[in-house]
Design a protein around this motif. Structure first.
Motif, PDB file in Angstrom:
ATOM      1  N   ILE A 192      14.812  -4.423 -30.594  1.00  0.00           N
ATOM      2  CA  ILE A 192      16.229  -4.075 -30.374  1.00  0.00           C
ATOM      3  C   ILE A 192      16.451  -2.563 -30.450  1.00  0.00           C
ATOM      4  O   ILE A 192      16.104  -1.919 -31.441  1.00  0.00           O
ATOM      5  CB  ILE A 192      17.137  -4.788 -31.399  1.00  0.00           C
ATOM      6  CG1 ILE A 192      16.896  -6.312 -31.344  1.00  0.00           C
ATOM      7  CG2 ILE A 192      18.614  -4.474 -31.123  1.00  0.00           C
ATOM      8  CD1 ILE A 192      17.736  -7.129 -32.300  1.00  0.00           C
ATOM      9  N   HIS A 226      18.896   0.506 -30.806  1.00  0.00           N
ATOM     10  CA  HIS A 226      20.203   0.781 -31.404  1.00  0.00           C
ATOM     11  C   HIS A 226      20.722   2.144 -30.984  1.00  0.00           C
ATOM     12  O   HIS A 226      19.949   3.042 -30.660  1.00  0.00           O
ATOM     13  CB  HIS A 226      20.098   0.750 -32.940  1.00  0.00           C
ATOM     14  CG  HIS A 226      19.968  -0.619 -33.491  1.00  0.00           C
ATOM     15  ND1 HIS A 226      18.791  -1.328 -33.458  1.00  0.00           N
ATOM     16  CD2 HIS A 226      20.875  -1.443 -34.081  1.00  0.00           C
ATOM     17  CE1 HIS A 226      18.974  -2.514 -34.014  1.00  0.00           C
ATOM     18  NE2 HIS A 226      20.227  -2.609 -34.398  1.00  0.00           N
ATOM     19  N   SER A 233      23.478  -2.314 -32.005  1.00  0.00           N
ATOM     20  CA  SER A 233      22.486  -2.730 -31.014  1.00  0.00           C
ATOM     21  C   SER A 233      23.075  -2.607 -29.613  1.00  0.00           C
ATOM     22  O   SER A 233      24.226  -2.987 -29.384  1.00  0.00           O
ATOM     23  CB  SER A 233      22.058  -4.175 -31.264  1.00  0.00           C
ATOM     24  OG  SER A 233      23.136  -5.051 -31.018  1.00  0.00           O
TER      25      SER A 233
END
Lengths: 283, 283
Positions: A168, A170, A175
């Motif tokens: 993920i 960010h 996110s």
């Protein structure tokens, strides 16, 4: 074309979705209510170079992410046959590859990480510790892969395989892009009938770790079989034909997919346990 | 898989680029100089819904663009066999289709515009006036297609066919995305040996109308045969193996491609002259 792969998908989608015929589908349109989907194209971080690449044989998406200042870059899920193509894109964009990541030990293609390490000696391969596959860096939930000013957070999303991870990206602590591997596909999910697959675990992984992200988070899967390129949390929460069901119904759907034995698995699994350099030419 | 299409591309790329072998290619990497490519991912306009869709048969990209406030949307280069898929995406995103555009009269697939008009009665088909193809709206250089708060500017880019158009999305008066059809492909261009093709004209079109846009403008082509999804003006000015050459060299390259007769042309051309509804089932 990998007809088997397409058939697997079509069959699976038909089972799960009970798609209407074109004729009955048309009838639904006049009553259609706009879902007021909010675009979030602007949330891609400034300075991020991002390229989505596709393999027509295994229907795999490979993702290149780079920092346009430091030129450091990572590749997610490269395919061995397309390492030269990927390297050409990396070179054209003026990037240097420092990590080659796999979301999991793939059963449908051989990873390009081993071959990429031959081209880029500074590149380190990355995979989940629990996968027991060979790699330079073994990661667990909460670890971070940093390239330039950007960081991919490692989130454990088992169920398709026990070593499945979602990476993920960010921005400002929020996110913005999740690379979901085979855990969540666009309007679908990975199969759970081999490689320690577990439908109940997959359901929890996807709901707890992916579909709980902010609704406008972009989701980029490891595969698509219908020519789609991206989805969002909001869309999958509303439209995923399997994962909008209850856990019990989901398990039942996955139990009845009746998918054929994966064509490439006997070659792919042993190779992918050793960075894709098992029994492959050394260049 | 459309093996012929892939072969056409591979052969064409090899001719134009004289690609090195993997071994010699590897040797070039240690000397590699970063090109300091600047990312422009953030320039996608706020409120724009954008989806890139792919047809595995003809290697065609279809583009969906929508306004998340008004829900008005357009499709660029839809494929007849995938109208149902496109409609599903439109429905899932809560959009209403008001225009279905073609960049040109395609020779490799039948357009989905006619079938889309059956699903969406408010949808109007759009094509270049000079193409002489049937459509609801015939456009010329300088015309604008408006959906919600967004506008696609029509730019004439003949050379692959005489009716080829590039549709350019602007934000604050600056181009941010150009849909180049077959005029410019990623590291390539459309062939010029049929349908009023003209290499000299194509060279001028691409240089005067596309590669003269701001360097960070995203370019989305009608096709790709190597799994690539997007490029930029900056990249093509630097890396396009054909269009970085002089006009004379370009004409010579195009003259010597020796491409086979397009497989689908005899079915596609007459159908595409009438919005794709020639000799196709009415539902």
């Amino acid at each position: 074309m990998n007809v088997i792969a397409r058939n697997i998908c079509s069959a699976a989608l038909r089972v799960a979705r009970q798609e209407p015929s074109v004729k009955s589908f048309c009838k639904t349109l006049p009553n259609f209510q706009p879902a007021r989907f909010k675009s979030n194209a602007v949330t891609f971080p400034a300075g991020l170079i991002f390229r989505q690449l596709f393999d027509y044989q295994s229907y795999t998406y490979t993702y290149l992410l780079g920092d346009d200042e430091t030129t450091e870059a990572v590749l997610i899920d490269p395919v061995i046959e397309l390492v030269k193509r990927d390297a050409r894109v990396i070179e054209d964009l003026g990037l240097k590859l420092i990590f080659a990541l796999n979301t999991h030990v793939h059963a449908d293609h051989v990873t390009g990480t081993g071959e990429l390490k031959k081209l880029y000696p500074m590149c380190r391969s990355v995979i989940a510790e629990v996968s027991k596959a060979k790699a330079d860096v073994h990661v667990v939930e909460g670890d971070a892969i940093t390239f330039g000013r950007f960081t991919l957070k490692v989130v454990s999303t088992p169920g398709h395989t026990e070593g499945c991870q979602t990476y993920i990206l960010h921005q400002n602590g929020k996110s913005v892009i999740a690379f979901t591997g085979d855990a969540l596909l666009i309007r679908g999910c990975g199969r759970t009938d081999f490689q320690q697959g577990d439908s109940a675990q997959l359901y929890d992984s996807v709901h707890d770790k992916i579909l709980s992200l902010p609704p406008q988070t972009f989701l980029y899967p490891a595969h698509d079989y219908a020519g789609q390129t991206v989805t969002t949390v909001e869309e999958e929460l509303r439209c995923n034909p399997r994962l909008t069901k209850s856990k019990e119904e989901f398990i039942e759907i996955m139990k009845n997919l009746n998918l054929p034995y994966p064509k490439a698995i006997d070659r792919a699994l042993p190779a992918n346990m050793v960075c894709g350099v098992f029994d492959t030419p050394t260049s």
